[in-house]
Design an enzyme around this catalytic site. Structure first.
Site, PDB file in Angstrom:
ATOM      1  N   ARG A  61     -26.685 -12.403  33.157  1.00 19.04           N
ATOM      2  CA  ARG A  61     -26.360 -12.880  34.505  1.00 19.04           C
ATOM      3  C   ARG A  61     -26.979 -12.004  35.592  1.00 19.04           C
ATOM      4  O   ARG A  61     -27.228 -12.480  36.698  1.00 19.04           O
ATOM      5  CB  ARG A  61     -24.840 -12.901  34.695  1.00 19.04           C
ATOM      6  CG  ARG A  61     -24.121 -13.983  33.879  1.00 19.04           C
ATOM      7  CD  ARG A  61     -22.624 -13.902  34.141  1.00 19.04           C
ATOM      8  NE  ARG A  61     -21.875 -14.940  33.438  1.00 19.04           N
ATOM      9  CZ  ARG A  61     -21.661 -16.163  33.905  1.00 19.04           C
ATOM     10  NH1 ARG A  61     -22.155 -16.510  35.086  1.00 19.04           N
ATOM     11  NH2 ARG A  61     -20.971 -17.037  33.206  1.00 19.04           N
ATOM     12  N   LYS A 168     -20.223  -9.122  15.287  1.00 18.77           N
ATOM     13  CA  LYS A 168     -18.799  -9.277  15.046  1.00 18.77           C
ATOM     14  C   LYS A 168     -18.065  -9.191  16.379  1.00 18.77           C
ATOM     15  O   LYS A 168     -18.633  -8.681  17.348  1.00 18.77           O
ATOM     16  CB  LYS A 168     -18.303  -8.210  14.066  1.00 18.77           C
ATOM     17  CG  LYS A 168     -18.137  -6.811  14.667  1.00 18.77           C
ATOM     18  CD  LYS A 168     -17.456  -5.909  13.670  1.00 18.77           C
ATOM     19  CE  LYS A 168     -17.211  -4.545  14.258  1.00 18.77           C
ATOM     20  NZ  LYS A 168     -16.118  -4.471  15.239  1.00 18.77           N
ATOM     21  N   GLU A 236     -12.741   7.356  13.585  1.00 17.28           N
ATOM     22  CA  GLU A 236     -13.411   7.575  14.857  1.00 17.28           C
ATOM     23  C   GLU A 236     -12.584   8.553  15.685  1.00 17.28           C
ATOM     24  O   GLU A 236     -11.359   8.452  15.730  1.00 17.28           O
ATOM     25  CB  GLU A 236     -13.550   6.260  15.627  1.00 17.28           C
ATOM     26  CG  GLU A 236     -14.380   5.206  14.913  1.00 17.28           C
ATOM     27  CD  GLU A 236     -14.478   3.926  15.726  1.00 17.28           C
ATOM     28  OE1 GLU A 236     -15.038   3.982  16.839  1.00 17.28           O
ATOM     29  OE2 GLU A 236     -13.985   2.902  15.263  1.00 17.28           O
ATOM     30  N   ASP A 255     -10.682  -5.516  13.776  1.00 19.40           N
ATOM     31  CA  ASP A 255     -11.924  -4.909  14.221  1.00 19.40           C
ATOM     32  C   ASP A 255     -12.728  -4.303  13.076  1.00 19.40           C
ATOM     33  O   ASP A 255     -13.952  -4.320  13.094  1.00 19.40           O
ATOM     34  CB  ASP A 255     -11.617  -3.832  15.264  1.00 19.40           C
ATOM     35  CG  ASP A 255     -12.870  -3.297  15.942  1.00 19.40           C
ATOM     36  OD1 ASP A 255     -13.698  -4.117  16.383  1.00 19.40           O
ATOM     37  OD2 ASP A 255     -13.009  -2.062  16.038  1.00 19.40           O
ATOM     38  N   HIS A 260     -16.538  -4.254   8.166  1.00 18.13           N
ATOM     39  CA  HIS A 260     -17.053  -2.965   7.717  1.00 18.13           C
ATOM     40  C   HIS A 260     -16.417  -2.490   6.409  1.00 18.13           C
ATOM     41  O   HIS A 260     -17.122  -2.168   5.442  1.00 18.13           O
ATOM     42  CB  HIS A 260     -16.806  -1.896   8.786  1.00 18.13           C
ATOM     43  CG  HIS A 260     -17.444  -2.186  10.100  1.00 18.13           C
ATOM     44  ND1 HIS A 260     -18.618  -2.892  10.236  1.00 18.13           N
ATOM     45  CD2 HIS A 260     -17.079  -1.846  11.360  1.00 18.13           C
ATOM     46  CE1 HIS A 260     -18.939  -2.978  11.509  1.00 18.13           C
ATOM     47  NE2 HIS A 260     -18.023  -2.361  12.211  1.00 18.13           N
ATOM     48  N   LYS A 360      -8.672   4.904  15.367  1.00 15.37           N
ATOM     49  CA  LYS A 360      -9.205   5.505  16.586  1.00 15.37           C
ATOM     50  C   LYS A 360      -8.496   6.836  16.853  1.00 15.37           C
ATOM     51  O   LYS A 360      -7.366   7.055  16.430  1.00 15.37           O
ATOM     52  CB  LYS A 360      -8.951   4.580  17.782  1.00 15.37           C
ATOM     53  CG  LYS A 360      -9.663   3.228  17.707  1.00 15.37           C
ATOM     54  CD  LYS A 360     -11.099   3.368  18.116  1.00 15.37           C
ATOM     55  CE  LYS A 360     -11.745   1.998  18.316  1.00 15.37           C
ATOM     56  NZ  LYS A 360     -13.182   2.118  18.631  1.00 15.37           N
TER      57      LYS A 360
END
Length: 531
Positions: A61, A168, A236, A255, A260, A360
């Site tokens: 955009r 994904k 992570e 997620d 994965h 996380k």
């Protein structure tokens, strides 16, 4: 630099350049383009794997022209690439880039794109071969494909090909994945659809096939007779990094696990394929996905763990909890950590549990696959000072320091029989040098040459969602009552340790940093592993 001994063995595929083609990136002004896709294409150009007749069109955009697009990406590369760009390679590469300002839902954008591609085709003689990368939000996947179909940009004829790479998440549950597959198949054939998983672009993941099936010493013991269990960790240290709105609708389970984590399980557990042809490899992966036993509602409660990080300390800095992140609800029930135990119901893996954990704001960034072998009989050592035997362990370090470690027992020098654990370690960086690769090079290259081995097929996507669907259902019916339940900078909630310790096992303590360092991270989940 260590000397590398190479052998004249057949490669996984003949070296080849892809056909002349044009790549179209939808969402070209986003982070994925500047941080991963453009660096990967530049690396391919530098290594001379990019087709000589190649061009790229970016669509977004943001109002700009092709010259401004090139200037922006040049500035981005100089800031983010990490090493100095090769001037000649970059100038030649950036000259192939074009830009079209438009919306993925506006039919006029596609009519303009068709005219632009026709013009570039004539200039670069790319033969009408196009592949599209959908670096957009998932709600645009189907509309983009439908629009491409309506203006004739998805149709293959007269030996020209059209392919689409889809990021994904591919759906948010089994029903939505099936629906998206149907909508794509209304326009495309299966061999045109490349569902990407960037984990499979990492060298160590690809090396699993060579390691397992190209070495005679490992495959004979790669089964339930010798292996006690398998652990897969994908950790992570980052939080949601401004992606709170996306993460609120996804969570760690959606997620990471259907894509994965399950891909790592299939490559670890699959049977030898008949060849390295795409469908031969993917057929074996699909068999593993279908062999993973669905969890009952009771097993979801006992064999899965969910967590959400609260405030904590990471690398000496205080960090906020998940509920304080931008665009996250103050009473959010979204999980940022998942642990689970799966069983693969086939002859090779019966009674060998596969433990997984991902999350996380954990103690460090780390992805690894641990193969824990069974102990040898102790009888020979009963009248020695050896109190217990060291169990053999193979660790595939996927990131950040790619390599493979093998632990075994050896006699400690001295007049008595005493045993210590030693490690043999292979690091990619030591043998092959460091790489500026992003993990996308191989995947983009494979799409250009039409090799779908490392991309998921329709049946694999749906089988993956079938594995996690029972967990989604139970977690939806029973909201968590203890969130947040782990501090940022730790290895997740106590229940994660309980999950594996109930079986007399423990999570393998990650090394502090690169392969080969021996200091341990602190925290409950990094106590000494079961010997």
């Amino acid at each position: 630099m260590k000397r590398v001994e190479t052998f004249d063995v057949p490669s996984l595929r003949p070296e080849q350049l892809g056909d002349p083609c044009i790549m179209v990136i939808f969402g070209a002004s986003g982070d994925l383009t500047k941080r991963k896709l453009i660096p990967a294409l530049y690396n391919l150009a530098k290594e001379e794997y990019l087709p000589r007749r190649f061009a790229l069109v970016g669509i977004a955009r943001s109002p700009m022209n092709s010259e401004q697009f090139r200037d922006k990406l040049t500035a981005d590369m100089n800031r983010l690439y990490g090493t100095a760009l090769d001037g000649n390679t970059w100038r030649e590469f950036v000259g192939r880039l074009h830009y079209l300002s438009g919306s993925g839902t506006d039919e006029n954008t596609y009519l303009e794109l068709k005219d632009l591609l026709t013009s570039i085709d004539a200039d670069y003689k790319t033969g009408g071969n196009y592949f599209y990368y959908l670096a957009t939000s998932p709600d645009l996947f189907s509309p983009i494909v439908q629009h491409l179909g309506r203006v004739g940009l998805a149709r293959e004829e007269n030996d020209r090909w059209r392919r689409i790479i889809i990021e994904k998440p591919f759906g948010h549950d089994l029903d939505s994945a099936r629906s998206l597959n149907r909508e794509l198949r209304d326009v495309l054939s299966e061999n045109q659809i490349y569902r990407i998983d960037h984990y499979l672009g990492k060298e160590t993941v690809q090396n699993l096939l060579v390691f397992r099936f190209g070495n005679g010493i490992f495959e004979p013991v790669w089964n339930r007779n010798y292996i006690d269990h398998v652990q897969i960790t994908a950790a992570e240290d980052l939080g949601v990094e401004g992606r709170g709105a996306y993460y609120e609708g996804a969570g760690a389970l959606r997620d990471m696990v259907p894509n994965h984590i399950l891909q790592l399980i299939t490559l670890t557990a699959m049977e030898p394929p008949m060849s390295f042809a795409a469908d031969a490899v993917r057929n074996e992966q699909a068999k593993i996905l279908n062999a993973i036993q669905p969890l009952s509602s009771e097993q979801v409660i006992t064999d899965t763990v969910r967590g959400q990080y609260g405030p904590g300390s990471l690398n000496g800095d205080r960090v906020v909890g998940y509920r304080s992140e931008n665009r996250v609800a103050a009473t959010s029930h979204t999980e940022t950590f998942v642990a689970a135990k799966f069983s693969v119901d086939n002859w090779r893996w019966n009674d060998v549990p596969f433990y997984l954990r991902t999350g996380k704001r954990l103690s460090q960034r780390l992805t690894e696959i641990v193969i824990q072998f069974k102990r040898a009989p102790f009888m020979l050592f009963r009248k020695t000072s050896v109190e217990h035997l060291t169990s053999n362990r193979l660790i595939v370090h996927v990131q950040p320091d790619e390599g493979i470690s093998l632990r075994f027992g050896a006699k400690v020098p001295g007049p008595i029989v005493s045993m210590g654990a030693v490690n043999m370690e292979f690091r990619y960086a030591d043998y092959f040098g460091t790489s500026s690769g992003t993990g996308y090079e191989r995947l983009l290259y494979d799409c250009m040459i039409g090799d779908a081995t490392l991309f998921q097929r329709t049946d694999m996507v749906e089988a993956g969602w079938s594995v996690v669907e029972p967990i989604i259902d139970v977690w939806k019916a029973l909201p968590p009552r203890s969130f947040p339940n782990y501090a940022a900078g730790t290895w997740g909630p106590k229940e994660s340790d309980d999950l594996i310790e109930r079986d007399g096992r423990r999570w393998v303590a990650p090394l502090a940093g690169a392969v080969g360092r021996s200091s341990r991270q602190e925290g409950r989940s990094t106590t000494q592993e079961l010997e």
